[in-house]
Motif scaffolding. Structure first.
Motif, PDB file in Angstrom:
ATOM      1  N   GLY A 169       2.736 -11.953 -23.731  1.00  0.00           N
ATOM      2  CA  GLY A 169       2.134 -13.188 -24.222  1.00  0.00           C
ATOM      3  C   GLY A 169       3.120 -14.344 -24.254  1.00  0.00           C
ATOM      4  N   LEU A 170       4.412 -14.044 -24.216  1.00  0.00           N
ATOM      5  CA  LEU A 170       5.424 -15.097 -24.210  1.00  0.00           C
ATOM      6  C   LEU A 170       5.551 -15.756 -22.835  1.00  0.00           C
ATOM      7  CD1 LEU A 170       8.266 -13.337 -26.272  1.00  0.00           C
ATOM      8  CD2 LEU A 170       6.634 -15.075 -27.073  1.00  0.00           C
ATOM      9  N   ARG A 171       5.023 -15.094 -21.810  1.00  0.00           N
ATOM     10  CA  ARG A 171       5.112 -15.626 -20.447  1.00  0.00           C
ATOM     11  C   ARG A 171       3.941 -16.553 -20.168  1.00  0.00           C
ATOM     12  NH1 ARG A 171       4.889 -10.393 -17.158  1.00  0.00           N
ATOM     13  NH2 ARG A 171       5.068  -9.144 -19.044  1.00  0.00           N
ATOM     14  N   PRO A 172       4.175 -17.657 -19.466  1.00  0.00           N
ATOM     15  CA  PRO A 172       3.065 -18.553 -19.096  1.00  0.00           C
ATOM     16  C   PRO A 172       2.037 -17.813 -18.259  1.00  0.00           C
ATOM     17  CG  PRO A 172       5.186 -19.601 -18.713  1.00  0.00           C
ATOM     18  CD  PRO A 172       5.483 -18.168 -19.013  1.00  0.00           C
ATOM     19  N   SER A 173       0.777 -18.125 -18.466  1.00  0.00           N
ATOM     20  CA  SER A 173      -0.316 -17.488 -17.724  1.00  0.00           C
ATOM     21  C   SER A 173      -1.027 -18.501 -16.844  1.00  0.00           C
ATOM     22  CB  SER A 173      -1.315 -16.840 -18.697  1.00  0.00           C
ATOM     23  OG  SER A 173      -0.700 -15.833 -19.473  1.00  0.00           O
ATOM     24  N   PHE A 174      -1.448 -18.047 -15.689  1.00  0.00           N
ATOM     25  CA  PHE A 174      -2.160 -18.898 -14.732  1.00  0.00           C
ATOM     26  C   PHE A 174      -3.321 -18.114 -14.132  1.00  0.00           C
ATOM     27  CE2 PHE A 174       2.268 -20.208 -14.883  1.00  0.00           C
ATOM     28  CZ  PHE A 174       2.151 -21.576 -15.120  1.00  0.00           C
ATOM     29  N   PRO A 175      -4.385 -18.807 -13.737  1.00  0.00           N
ATOM     30  CA  PRO A 175      -5.562 -18.110 -13.201  1.00  0.00           C
ATOM     31  C   PRO A 175      -5.263 -17.468 -11.842  1.00  0.00           C
ATOM     32  CG  PRO A 175      -5.821 -20.486 -13.010  1.00  0.00           C
ATOM     33  CD  PRO A 175      -4.611 -20.266 -13.837  1.00  0.00           C
ATOM     34  N   ASN A 176      -5.778 -16.243 -11.655  1.00  0.00           N
ATOM     35  CA  ASN A 176      -5.644 -15.580 -10.356  1.00  0.00           C
ATOM     36  C   ASN A 176      -6.849 -15.895  -9.478  1.00  0.00           C
ATOM     37  OD1 ASN A 176      -7.722 -14.103 -11.465  1.00  0.00           O
ATOM     38  ND2 ASN A 176      -6.544 -12.206 -11.678  1.00  0.00           N
ATOM     39  N   GLU A 177      -7.029 -15.153  -8.407  1.00  0.00           N
ATOM     40  CA  GLU A 177      -8.122 -15.423  -7.474  1.00  0.00           C
ATOM     41  C   GLU A 177      -9.490 -15.250  -8.128  1.00  0.00           C
ATOM     42  OE1 GLU A 177      -7.513 -12.868  -4.175  1.00  0.00           O
ATOM     43  OE2 GLU A 177      -5.729 -13.939  -3.444  1.00  0.00           O
ATOM     44  N   ASP A 178      -9.561 -14.389  -9.137  1.00  0.00           N
ATOM     45  CA  ASP A 178     -10.834 -14.157  -9.834  1.00  0.00           C
ATOM     46  C   ASP A 178     -11.037 -15.108 -11.006  1.00  0.00           C
ATOM     47  OD1 ASP A 178     -11.366 -12.006  -8.130  1.00  0.00           O
ATOM     48  OD2 ASP A 178     -10.192 -10.640  -9.386  1.00  0.00           O
ATOM     49  N   GLY A 179     -10.058 -15.971 -11.241  1.00  0.00           N
ATOM     50  CA  GLY A 179     -10.180 -16.924 -12.336  1.00  0.00           C
ATOM     51  C   GLY A 179      -9.659 -16.417 -13.663  1.00  0.00           C
ATOM     52  N   ASP A 180      -9.130 -15.179 -13.686  1.00  0.00           N
ATOM     53  CA  ASP A 180      -8.598 -14.624 -14.928  1.00  0.00           C
ATOM     54  C   ASP A 180      -7.153 -15.088 -15.132  1.00  0.00           C
ATOM     55  OD1 ASP A 180     -10.961 -13.160 -15.319  1.00  0.00           O
ATOM     56  OD2 ASP A 180     -10.224 -11.532 -14.029  1.00  0.00           O
ATOM     57  N   LEU A 181      -6.812 -15.354 -16.410  1.00  0.00           N
ATOM     58  CA  LEU A 181      -5.439 -15.764 -16.711  1.00  0.00           C
ATOM     59  C   LEU A 181      -4.513 -14.558 -16.665  1.00  0.00           C
ATOM     60  CD1 LEU A 181      -5.948 -18.303 -19.665  1.00  0.00           C
ATOM     61  CD2 LEU A 181      -5.329 -18.799 -17.297  1.00  0.00           C
ATOM     62  N   VAL A 182      -3.460 -14.680 -15.891  1.00  0.00           N
ATOM     63  CA  VAL A 182      -2.506 -13.585 -15.717  1.00  0.00           C
ATOM     64  C   VAL A 182      -1.092 -14.114 -15.949  1.00  0.00           C
ATOM     65  CG1 VAL A 182      -1.566 -11.869 -14.130  1.00  0.00           C
ATOM     66  CG2 VAL A 182      -3.993 -12.467 -14.023  1.00  0.00           C
TER      67      VAL A 182
END
Length: 491
Positions: A298-311
């Protein structure tokens, strides 16, 4: 015909590795690239995946390590290790292996162990102990630190391969660290019981007679009683008698043996450049930060993948960012010239490791990816039926290639394709301790050359030397402990 062609391709792969080992240094990686070229142009195989992430993780970590070395941080770590080792002379065989392991984990490279070799030898020698016991066990356990370090080259390769398995850095370290500590203790217990006591060792006695080494003060009375000698060699306090670190005084007659233990004045002092502690702590802070990001995604920035999920961003990216940043902070805070960082031995060694990983991993992926049905299926089925054979394969290939990262990239993909659980694979991964199978490593040679008592030795049989038994004991212990620990991690 297909089988014949695959065999020819396998000969190219094995031949490239053999030639790389014979060439040494950069040769291993360069021969790997040549092998890849032969597979692509000669057999028309599609090029495999280039190990970009693993390559740049190594470059990032080794850059930070070299900046720390240039600023005196390595000297600071060695000074601490030296004090710990010399403060526990009676438990040297137990303390030295753990110190070698821990400091390899912290530094991410076993190169730090080179500076500890004369300290371990001198401590054993001055206290009348058989140097082989502490030297051989410590050399072996320093390799265990590679698979337990979040910033080692082998870990860089392993993390990339484990990406997507749900088995990240925290899970890996939760297995390799406790298993390695168990192996350190077991190895020390066994090693403490090997070999004759120094005063009874025929080779040591012969070297004393030849004048190659002196009898340490603590053993002079015992040696005189055992040999019937009325004259023993003495050394003044603070002299590095018999170690090659200072001029040895001439033998003189003595009736009363000197005190049985060395004083603090006799201890080897490892000088630390000004600011060395600061550089070391900046590097270690970077290491702890990497572990923290691995433990808490959770400390790492998350960005949407190809499916739109935050990873969350991958750990490869985190390691590269943190280590390159740590290198810059060390350079700025300690005012180290970048040109000096480039000249450090660690950077040169790290570059060689990165090239070796690049070439061998690229060649292995090219060969394996193009022959999945022919190679992966049979090998996978065999490993699935006999999982322990993965440990044997890792041990032998590490010994043949002397490269933990190259071995990792060659065999771990096969184990994953075979369907073995990541916990089981991780438990067997420290089998890379087989890198000591042949006496072809600098640490082994340095330990033998430093031990002037002759207790640490090589033999005419390449696989039988002072490091063989501690290596085998460590291997069995670390894999056994790892398989037990992974039951709780994978549950």
């Amino acid at each position: 015909m297909d089988i014949f062609v695959v065999i020819l391709q396998a000969v190219v792969v094995i031949g490239a590795i053999v030639m790389g080992v014979r060439t040494g240094g950069l040769g291993l990686g360069l021969w790997g690239v040549v092998g890849t070229a032969i597979l692509v142009f000669g057999f028309h195989l599609p090029p495999g995946a280039i190990p970009i992430d693993a390559f740049f993780i190594i470059i990032a970590v080794i850059t930070a390590s070299s900046a720390m070395q240039a600023a005196g941080g390595i000297d600071y770590l060695v000074a601490i290790a030296s004090k710990i080792i010399q403060a526990n002379p009676k438990r040297l065989t137990y303390v030295a292996p753990i110190v070698a392991f821990v400091f390899t984990v912290l530094a991410g490279t076993s190169n730090i162990y080179f500076a500890l070799i004369p300290i371990i030898y001198e401590t054993a020698y001055r206290n009348g102990q058989r140097p082989e016991r502490a030297l051989a066990s410590s050399t072996v356990t320093s390799a265990l630190g590679i698979t337990a370090s979040p910033v080692s080259a082998a870990m860089a390769a392993y993390l990339v391969l484990m990406d997507g398995t749900g088995f990240g850095l925290p899970q890996i370290l939760a297995i390799t660290i406790p298993a390695s500590l168990v192996a350190c203790v077991v190895t020390s217990v066994v090693q403490q019981r090997l070999g004759k006591e120094l005063v009874d060792d025929p080779k040591f006695r012969k070297r004393v007679e030849e004048g190659a080494v002196e009898v340490p003060p603590v053993l002079q009375a015992e040696y005189a009683a055992a040999t019937g000698s009325t004259a023993t060699a003495t050394a003044g306090a603070g002299d590095s008698a018999g170690t090659g670190l200072g001029e040895a005084p001439a033998a003189t007659a003595t009736a009363t043996p000197p005190p049985p233990t060395s004083s603090k004045a006799d201890r080897i002092e490892h000088p630390v450049p000004k600011g060395g502690a600061t550089a070391a702590w900046i590097f270690l802070s970077g290491t702890f930060l990497i572990v923290l990001f691995g433990l808490f995604s959770g400390l790492r920035p998350s960005f949407p993948n190809e499916d739109g999920d935050l990873v969350p961003i991958g750990m490869s990216t985190v390691i590269e960012m943190v280590m390159f940043s740590a290198a810059l902070v060390i350079i700025l805070v300690r005012k180290v010239k970048p040109s000096v960082v480039v000249e450090q031995p660690l950077l040169k060694a790290g570059f060689v490791a990165a090239v070796a990983l690049f070439g061998i991993a690229w060649m292995a992926d090219t060969f394996i990816s193009a022959n999945e049905e022919t190679i992966i299926a049979p090998l996978g089925a065999f490993i699935e039926q006999q999982p322990i054979m993965l440990a044997v394969a890792l041990f032998l290939v590490a010994g043949l290639t002397t490269s933990q990262s190259a071995t990792t990239n060659t065999l771990i993909p096969i184990a994953l394709a075979a369907g073995l659980g990541p916990g089981v694979i991780t438990a067997m991964w420290p089998s890379l301790v087989g890198v000591w199978l042949f006496p072809a490593n600098g640490s082994q040679i340095a330990a033998v050359e430093t031990d002037l008592t002759g207790s640490t030795k090589l033999t005419q049989v390449p696989i039988w030397h002072s490091f063989t038994i501690p290596m085998l004991v460590s291997w069995v212990a670390v894999v056994g402990a790892g398989l037990l620990v992974q039951l709780f991690i994978s549950a």
